[in-house]
Design a protein around this motif. Structure first.
Motif, PDB file in Angstrom:
ATOM      1  N   SER A  28     -54.256  59.801  35.726  1.00 21.57           N
ATOM      2  CA  SER A  28     -54.251  60.545  34.512  1.00 21.57           C
ATOM      3  C   SER A  28     -52.617  59.713  34.693  1.00 21.57           C
ATOM      4  O   SER A  28     -52.007  60.679  33.796  1.00 21.57           O
ATOM      5  CB  SER A  28     -53.769  61.909  35.683  1.00 21.57           C
ATOM      6  OG  SER A  28     -53.050  62.450  35.977  1.00 21.57           O
ATOM      7  N   ASP A  29     -52.773  58.549  34.772  1.00 27.06           N
ATOM      8  CA  ASP A  29     -51.312  58.168  34.408  1.00 27.06           C
ATOM      9  C   ASP A  29     -51.411  57.965  33.260  1.00 27.06           C
ATOM     10  O   ASP A  29     -52.274  57.085  32.840  1.00 27.06           O
ATOM     11  CB  ASP A  29     -50.899  57.509  34.868  1.00 27.06           C
ATOM     12  CG  ASP A  29     -50.509  57.219  36.559  1.00 27.06           C
ATOM     13  OD1 ASP A  29     -50.270  58.499  36.805  1.00 27.06           O
ATOM     14  OD2 ASP A  29     -50.900  56.917  37.355  1.00 27.06           O
ATOM     15  N   ILE A  30     -49.938  57.869  32.157  1.00 26.19           N
ATOM     16  CA  ILE A  30     -50.158  57.563  30.993  1.00 26.19           C
ATOM     17  C   ILE A  30     -50.016  55.582  31.101  1.00 26.19           C
ATOM     18  O   ILE A  30     -49.109  55.327  31.127  1.00 26.19           O
ATOM     19  CB  ILE A  30     -49.004  58.010  29.692  1.00 26.19           C
ATOM     20  CG1 ILE A  30     -49.650  59.636  30.045  1.00 26.19           C
ATOM     21  CG2 ILE A  30     -48.788  57.475  28.553  1.00 26.19           C
ATOM     22  CD1 ILE A  30     -50.022  60.151  29.364  1.00 26.19           C
ATOM     23  N   LYS A  31     -50.788  54.824  29.694  1.00 22.85           N
ATOM     24  CA  LYS A  31     -50.566  53.787  29.800  1.00 22.85           C
ATOM     25  C   LYS A  31     -50.282  53.584  28.266  1.00 22.85           C
ATOM     26  O   LYS A  31     -50.211  54.169  27.509  1.00 22.85           O
ATOM     27  CB  LYS A  31     -52.025  52.966  30.269  1.00 22.85           C
ATOM     28  CG  LYS A  31     -52.948  53.721  30.718  1.00 22.85           C
ATOM     29  CD  LYS A  31     -53.903  52.224  31.956  1.00 22.85           C
ATOM     30  CE  LYS A  31     -55.125  52.804  30.231  1.00 22.85           C
ATOM     31  NZ  LYS A  31     -56.804  51.684  30.978  1.00 22.85           N
ATOM     32  N   GLU A  32     -49.560  51.803  28.625  1.00 21.08           N
ATOM     33  CA  GLU A  32     -48.839  51.125  27.573  1.00 21.08           C
ATOM     34  C   GLU A  32     -49.577  51.514  26.321  1.00 21.08           C
ATOM     35  O   GLU A  32     -48.861  51.532  25.124  1.00 21.08           O
ATOM     36  CB  GLU A  32     -48.462  50.063  27.853  1.00 21.08           C
ATOM     37  CG  GLU A  32     -47.193  50.348  28.748  1.00 21.08           C
ATOM     38  CD  GLU A  32     -46.095  50.876  28.503  1.00 21.08           C
ATOM     39  OE1 GLU A  32     -45.430  50.522  27.445  1.00 21.08           O
ATOM     40  OE2 GLU A  32     -45.671  51.773  29.460  1.00 21.08           O
TER      41      GLU A  32
END
Length: 660
Positions: A554-558
């Motif tokens: 669930s990490d926001i990617k660049e």
């Protein structure tokens, strides 16, 4: 000395006379070109008619020529009417502009019929400025021609709301400040006005009514000055005798070397009228003396005041309500002859002067730009507004309102700018109260800057239908920190700004139906921009291709951030809108795990947006649905990919946002 000449006007019904019914006609000259210099920083020249009889004859009439024109019109031989009517109109004297205004209108109609639209619009502007009537019908007609070329400024209070919304956006540079009262070292409980500043920006001179020991028991207008000390203005001091006297003195301007002072003095025994222009010289002992009336060539038997010097100090501009002008008061000028004396004063012409009042001219100390206050130009925000005009190829250009950052709902007079064009100084009053004058100062806005002559023109359309869009256009000055008023897009989706060349700007276009458009511009000469965007469909949720999470993460990617930044910016620009974020997974794996994962992803997006811009938590709803709402039956890996999505739904307020 009266602050302004008598401000009265009369109104009657303006009738649009059919093209075939021509009556009286006349001829008009523009101002003499002697003593006037062409500005090197001026905009591209406009199309102008010349009126060489201005300042030569008061009224032009040739009955024989009028009769010929009328006969040709009755026969509808308009191709022959046009050159004859143009010749007649360009022979106008000043009185023709208010006695025979309908001939300007008629010539404008013929120009428009033959495709000469810019000349037609110039004539329609002259009709509106000079016909002493209620010209609502003409305004309506003219506005229909101008609707896709005039400025639609965002109201000032809403403009500053926009500024507040965007302060947290990294690319936005908030404006330096709004107008500030100059405080009690300059202002008094009485009227203070008429500022001027020396070429070194060290001495501030102005007029005040604080001396209550005037002639016949009235408040006496005197000249005061203040010196700058470490960036602050010191306590103001009176000029004292012999400049100030028992009579009224004010509205001064100073030569560049500080050795010559021009000012107005009223009700003096050696005067020719109510107020006259005088000159004083600095004496060897550092005191002012050798005070002389500028004489009957310059002064009249009426009110003459508010002098300002041209760049080369060979031309003096001033305001006067003498008989024979276009309106209640006009801008005049005089120039130095070969023997050093001042020539007979001349009217500045029908483009600058109107049937109403033009006062307080100011000539920029470095650039050849004339500023003045008027309530007779076409687009006023209040009573008196400040305008700027350039002299290009023998003509004064159409005056430009310097915008709502200076001009409010009250009256603005006595505008002046320092030599570096960094700050402006002027007197303003509250609406309908010219007795409440104080001096104000603040950073010079773009619309008022003398170098703001390079045009940026653009059009915004829908990428699907090619139809024009509505919205607000803002310009951020990235180099100079000069504030630029925002404008609404015109009905055809176009916009235009006049900016300073060789500078960098950020263009922002905001609207309720599309994501904010940002574009950086490195301005080199006039620039045209064609922009297209896709409208937001509020009836369906949006799914962005770049919003794809790693498996079970669930990490926001660049690669997600540019899209999320656009969503965040939209919410900042539209503070009454709400956002719903819905997380979805495919059906593979444990249902409970998928539900938690979808919620985590929706929450991660909400956190990112909330960190990016400051807003109330309840404006964003983040909901995880797991695999409970598939949009495709999962027969292939591609089907599962489609179901693994994040949906964004922007929710419009029930009432439309202000300004759109």
């Amino acid at each position: 000395m009266r602050l302004l000449p008598l401000l009265i006007s009369t109104f009657v019904v303006f009738m649009l006379i059919p093209l075939y019914s021509i009556g009286q006609m006349q001829h008009v000259p523009l101002d003499s070109t002697q003593g006037l210099k062409i500005s090197k920083t001026a905009p591209k020249p406009e199309i102008h008619l010349s009126f060489p009889n201005i300042n030569k004859i008061p009224y032009y009439r040739d009955t024989k020529k009028l009769s010929t024109i009328q006969k040709l019109e009755k026969r509808k031989q308009y191709d022959q009417v046009l050159p004859l009517l143009e010749s007649y109109v360009t022979s106008f004297g000043i009185q023709n502009f208010y006695k025979d205004t309908y001939l300007l209108w008629r010539l404008g109609q013929l120009f428009e019929r033959t495709g000469r639209k810019e000349e037609a619009k110039e004539l329609y502007r002259l009709v509106l400025k000079h016909h002493r009537t209620d010209a609502r019908g003409v305004y309506s007609y003219y506005d229909s021609l101008e609707q896709n070329s005039k400025n639609y400024y965002v109201p000032l209070d809403y403009y500053y709301e926009l500024v507040e919304y965007r302060k947290s956006v990294a690319t936005f540079k908030p404006p330096k400040g709004v107008y500030l009262n100059m405080g009690n070292t300059i202002n008094s409980p009485f009227e203070d006005y008429g500022p001027t500043i020396n070429s070194e920006n060290e001495v501030f001179i102005y007029t005040s009514k604080r001396n209550l020991q005037g002639l016949n028991g009235r408040a006496n207008e005197d000249l005061y000055f203040s010196k700058q000390n470490n960036g602050y203005w010191e306590e103001a001091q009176s000029f004292g005798k012999p400049i100030n006297s028992i009579y009224n003195e004010g509205s001064a301007c100073l030569s560049r070397d500080g050795q010559t002072l021009y000012f107005a003095r009223c009700e003096s025994p050696d005067g020719y009228g109510n107020c006259d222009l005088y000159v004083a010289k600095m004496q060897p002992d550092g005191k002012w003396g050798d005070i002389k009336n500028l004489g009957p060539e310059v002064n009249s038997n009426a009110w003459d005041s508010q002098p300002t010097l041209s760049l080369n100090e060979d031309t003096l501009y001033f305001a006067s309500d003498r008989l024979g002008g276009f309106g209640l008061s006009d801008i005049y000028y005089t120039y130095k002859t070969k023997n050093g004396s001042w020539a007979s004063a001349q009217n500045l012409g029908p483009t600058i002067n109107t049937r109403e009042s033009e006062v307080s001219p100011f000539y920029h100390p470095k650039y050849q730009v004339l500023y003045f206050s008027s309530r007779g130009q076409l687009y006023n925000f209040g009573d008196f507004d400040i305008y700027k005009t350039y002299y290009v190829q023998g003509h004064w250009q159409e005056p430009r309102n310097i915008g709502p950052l200076v001009n409010g709902r009250g009256s603005e007079y006595y505008f002046t700018i320092d030599a570096g064009s960094k700050n402006l100084y002027y007197a303003r009053s509250e609406a309908n109260d010219i007795q409440n004058l104080d001096l104000y100062s603040f950073p010079l806005p773009m619309e008022a800057h003398p170098l703001a002559v390079t045009k940026v023109h653009g059009v915004l359309t829908d990428s699907i239908t090619n139809k024009p869009l509505s919205g607000i256009v803002s310009i951020i000055d990235l180099d100079n920190g000069i504030e630029v008023s925002s404008k609404y897009l015109r009905p055809d989706g176009s916009f235009e700004f006049e900016l300073i060349d060789n500078s960098r700007y950020l263009l922002l276009i905001q609207g309720p139906d599309f994501f904010t458009i940002e574009r950086e511009i490195s301005l080199r000469d006039d620039t045209s921009i064609q922009l297209m965007t896709t409208l937001i469909d509020y009836s369906i949720p949006m799914v962005f291709e770049n919003i794809v999470f790693d498996q079970n993460q669930s990490d926001i990617k660049e690669e997600m951030k540019p899209i999320l930044d656009e969503v965040a910016l939209f919410l900042i620009d539209h503070p009454t809108f709400r956002l719903e974020i819905a997380g979805h997974t495919d059906s593979a794996g444990d249902k409970d795990f998928n539900l938690v994962l979808s919620q985590d992803r929706a929450d991660a997006i909400k956190r990112y947006i909330m960190q990016r811009v400051s807003m109330a938590d309840n404006r964003i709803d983040a909901i995880g649905y797991g695999s409970s709402k598939p949009i495709k039956e999962e027969k292939t890996a591609e089907d599962r990919k489609v179901n693994r999505r994040v949906e964004f739904r922007l929710i419009k307020p029930e009432k439309p946002e202000r300004g759109f």
